[in-house]
Each structure stands twice: as structure tokens, then as C-alpha cells.
Design a protein around this motif. Structure first.
Motif, PDB file in Angstrom:
ATOM      1  N   PHE A 300       0.831  -1.206   0.000  1.00  9.49           N
ATOM      2  CA  PHE A 300       0.000   0.000   0.000  1.00  9.49           C
ATOM      3  C   PHE A 300       0.866   1.257   0.000  1.00  9.49           C
ATOM      4  CE2 PHE A 300      -3.562  -2.654   1.633  1.00  9.49           C
ATOM      5  CZ  PHE A 300      -4.488  -2.325   0.659  1.00  9.49           C
ATOM      6  N   ARG A 301       1.966   1.218   0.718  1.00  5.04           N
ATOM      7  CA  ARG A 301       2.855   2.381   0.744  1.00  5.04           C
ATOM      8  C   ARG A 301       3.447   2.638  -0.647  1.00  5.04           C
ATOM      9  NH1 ARG A 301       7.149   1.976   5.408  1.00  5.04           N
ATOM     10  NH2 ARG A 301       7.763   3.930   4.361  1.00  5.04           N
ATOM     11  N   GLU A 302       3.848   1.570  -1.323  1.00  5.47           N
ATOM     12  CA  GLU A 302       4.408   1.731  -2.659  1.00  5.47           C
ATOM     13  C   GLU A 302       3.368   2.264  -3.639  1.00  5.47           C
ATOM     14  OE1 GLU A 302       6.119  -1.893  -3.917  1.00  5.47           O
ATOM     15  OE2 GLU A 302       7.712  -1.890  -2.372  1.00  5.47           O
ATOM     16  N   VAL A 303       2.124   1.723  -3.568  1.00  2.00           N
ATOM     17  CA  VAL A 303       1.062   2.181  -4.479  1.00  2.00           C
ATOM     18  C   VAL A 303       0.757   3.644  -4.238  1.00  2.00           C
ATOM     19  CG1 VAL A 303      -1.383   1.937  -5.066  1.00  2.00           C
ATOM     20  CG2 VAL A 303       0.055  -0.092  -4.767  1.00  2.00           C
ATOM     21  N   LEU A 304       0.630   4.058  -2.976  1.00  2.00           N
ATOM     22  CA  LEU A 304       0.352   5.459  -2.681  1.00  2.00           C
ATOM     23  C   LEU A 304       1.505   6.354  -3.116  1.00  2.00           C
ATOM     24  CD1 LEU A 304      -1.290   5.162   0.883  1.00  2.00           C
ATOM     25  CD2 LEU A 304      -2.426   5.635  -1.306  1.00  2.00           C
ATOM     26  N   GLY A 305       2.747   5.865  -2.959  1.00  2.00           N
ATOM     27  CA  GLY A 305       3.897   6.658  -3.392  1.00  2.00           C
ATOM     28  C   GLY A 305       3.914   6.874  -4.896  1.00  2.00           C
ATOM     29  N   LYS A 306       3.563   5.849  -5.686  1.00  2.00           N
ATOM     30  CA  LYS A 306       3.527   5.978  -7.135  1.00  2.00           C
ATOM     31  C   LYS A 306       2.467   6.963  -7.571  1.00  2.00           C
ATOM     32  CE  LYS A 306       5.394   1.419  -8.282  1.00  2.00           C
ATOM     33  NZ  LYS A 306       5.112   0.114  -8.939  1.00  2.00           N
ATOM     34  N   ARG A 307       1.300   6.895  -6.914  1.00  2.00           N
ATOM     35  CA  ARG A 307       0.226   7.819  -7.286  1.00  2.00           C
ATOM     36  C   ARG A 307       0.629   9.271  -7.029  1.00  2.00           C
ATOM     37  NH1 ARG A 307      -5.418   4.980  -5.176  1.00  2.00           N
ATOM     38  NH2 ARG A 307      -5.398   3.237  -6.685  1.00  2.00           N
TER      39      ARG A 307
END
Length: 325
Positions: A300-307
Motif C-alpha cells: 500500500f505504501r508503494e502504491v500510494l507513493g507511485k500515485r
């Protein structure tokens, strides 16, 4: 993870230590002719003024007064003891209804578990000594065990010269006072650690001619855990007391009946190695769940960072706000 692991391990240890109880009823197959009754009662009368007898359905009359111990004592030394209560009420005088009972996991005789009951049954049973009398004695402590026929019967305490014919003379009616405190009334082997319904109960006579009747239904009971077992009796009791006329016999009457059923209470517990495997499974489950939780949180942290990177921001290449075309 450490806190969750400790909590689950403690819960598993507690569940294993308590075990599981299985209650079964069956017709009593064994044949027995004798039954022991244990009594410890304080009467607000002199010992010489009391008669204790047992009359059973077979017609036998047992002069229990000659087989039980009698000690002179003082009423105030017993009535003021902690825990003395009326039948069906607590020590504060409130009616015991069972409403609001919270700890529904408590099972067994006297709110104990089978392993505790069996362990207590191994202790040496002996009657407590009568306290030293303070002041002039006004009461009588009657205690001990009797061997009776295992049939329906009537155990009663009456006054001298009343109830049975004898040559001891007629006791004056003004001396009657059948107020009493029952410290012990049990059937079968004497286990002082087990709690019975009539233990530490008190009943006060309102006048000289007062009759107390206790109706007792005795149920043979076997407690077992593994290869260890203990046989005793439980009972249910109802009480009725009233003033009677001078043509009736006042006193304390215990009418008991033996139920033809056997209650078996068996406690089962997992073996030690199975218990250890359960603990390992608990720890493994916590580790796997923790690992998945950590992995998902990182994803989830990686997905939010990409967004956030895709949406852009205020920088050299993102926008031309503030510049003239």
C-alpha cells in the motif's frame, strides 16, 4: 506481534489447564446398602435437652445421639462468624436468584473444577475442634459421621421427652429453642473442602414450638480426571419452617431421598505433546499473519507513493504558473 503472541499463548494455556467437562446421567448400576451422613450443627439448647435420631424406610431406628459428638458451646461464637447466611440468601441477606451471573465458565461442585475437587478429596478429613467457650455455655454442637441404610429416611433433632418415649423426663416447653446453624451436612465420604447447599446456613426459631423441615434429594456423583476419580454425593434442598401447636413435635427434621441415577462428571485434557503442538501452531499463525500484514502495508505504501509521483507537483517541469506567455 509479541503482545498478540503472549495473549494467545496465555489463553491457550488457560484453556488447556481448565480442560473440558462432560456431564452424563445414567441409572446407577451398582448395588450399595450403606451410606454415610456427615453432620455439624449448633443448636441453641443444652446438649442434655436434645435427642438426635434417624428413622429410615426400612424401619430401623438409629439413636444417632449416642454415636455423634456433643460439645457445649456459646451461640454468639458461631452466629457472628463470617459467611453465615440463610438458605437461598447471601451473607448480606439478599435473595440469591442467579440473575446477573457473569462467570458462566465456572462448573463443578462448589464452583470448583474437577481437577480441584479430586485434589481436595485426597486431603485428610477431620473435624475442626470446638472453640473454647467464652462465658456460660448456652448451646450444643453436634458433629460427626453416621453409617445409615441407603434408603429414604428422616434425620431429626427433637427435645428431651418429645417425639420418642424415654425415661429422661419431660423438658419444659419454655426451654425449647430450635434455632440452629448448619456448618456441614453431606452424604457419603466426608470431604470438608467441598461446599454443600446447607453449609454455613442459619435458621432462627420465632417461638418455642417451631418446626424446621429440610427436604433433601441426594444424587450419587462420580468425578473423574484421567485415571483418578472420586465418588461422593450432591444434593438439592428445599426448606419449610413454621410454628406448630403444642400437640405437634417441634424440632429440626431432615427428610432425605436417594435418587436412582448416577451423575458422572469427567474432565478431559489434551496430552502434553499435543498441547505443545498447539502452541507452536499459534506462534506460527501469528508470524504468518504478521508477515502478510507487513507485506500488504509495504505494498500500500508503494502504491500510494507511485500515485503521488504521477500526479506531479510544483517544480521546474510540472507547470508554468507565474510566467507570462
Amino acid at each position: 506481534m509479541a503482545v498478540v503472541s503472549l495473549f494467545l499463548i496465555w489463553a491457550e494455556i488457560t484453556r488447556w489447564w481448565r480442560g473440558s467437562e462432560l456431564h452424563t446421567f445414567a441409572v446407577e448400576k451398582g448395588i450399595s446398602h450403606d451410606m454415610q451422613i456427615n453432620l455439624d450443627v449448633v443448636m441453641l439448647m443444652k446438649c442434655g435437652d436434645l435427642h438426635v435420631n434417624v428413622q429410615d424406610a426400612s424401619g430401623d431406628l438409629i439413636l444417632a445421639g449416642t454415636k455423634l459428638n456433643k460439645d457445649e458451646t456459646s451461640w454468639t461464637q458461631w452466629v457472628n462468624q463470617k459467611g453465615v447466611h440463610r438458605l437461598g440468601r447471601d451473607s448480606d441477606g439478599r435473595v440469591v436468584t442467579g440473575a446477573g451471573w457473569q462467570d458462566l465458565d465456572e462448573e463443578g461442585f462448589g464452583e470448583e473444577h474437577v481437577h480441584d475437587i479430586v485434589a481436595l478429596g485426597k486431603k485428610r478429613s477431620k473435624w475442626a475442634k470446638t472453640p473454647r467457650v467464652k462465658g456460660p455455655p448456652d448451646s450444643c454442637r453436634i458433629y460427626g459421621s453416621l453409617e445409615l441404610n441407603k434408603v429414604q429416611g428422616d434425620f431429626h433433632i427433637t427435645a428431651r421427652g418429645h417425639g420418642y418415649r424415654g425415661g429422661e423426663g419431660h423438658l419444659d416447653h419454655d426451654s425449647f429453642n430450635f434455632s440452629h446453624i448448619i456448618s456441614e451436612l453431606s452424604f457419603g465420604p466426608y470431604y470438608p473442602s467441598l461446599v454443600n447447599p446447607l453449609d454455613r446456613t442459619i435458621n432462627i426459631a420465632e417461638d418455642h414450638f417451631h418446626k424446621f423441615q429440610y427436604y433433601v434429594s441426594v444424587v450419587p456423583t462420580r468425578y473423574s480426571i484421567g485415571s483418578r476419580s472420586m465418588f461422593t454425593n450432591q444434593y438439592a434442598v428445599t426448606e419449610q419452617s413454621k410454628s406448630v401447636s403444642e400437640f405437634s413435635v417441634p424440632g429440626v427434621f431432615v427428610k432425605y431421598d436417594i435418587e436412582p441415577i448416577l451423575l458422572s462428571v469427567n474432565e478431559d485434557r489434551d496430552g502434553f505433546f499435543r498441547f505443545v503442538f498447539k502452541l507452536i501452531n499459534v506462534l506460527s499463525g501469528v508470524l504468518v499473519a504478521g508477515h502478510w500484514g507487513f507485506t500488504l502495508s509495504e505494498w500500500f505504501r508503494e502504491v500510494l507513493g507511485k500515485r503521488r509521483r504521477i500526479s506531479g507537483g510544483d517544480g521546474f517541469l510540472g507547470t508554468k504558473h507565474g510566467y507570462d506567455s
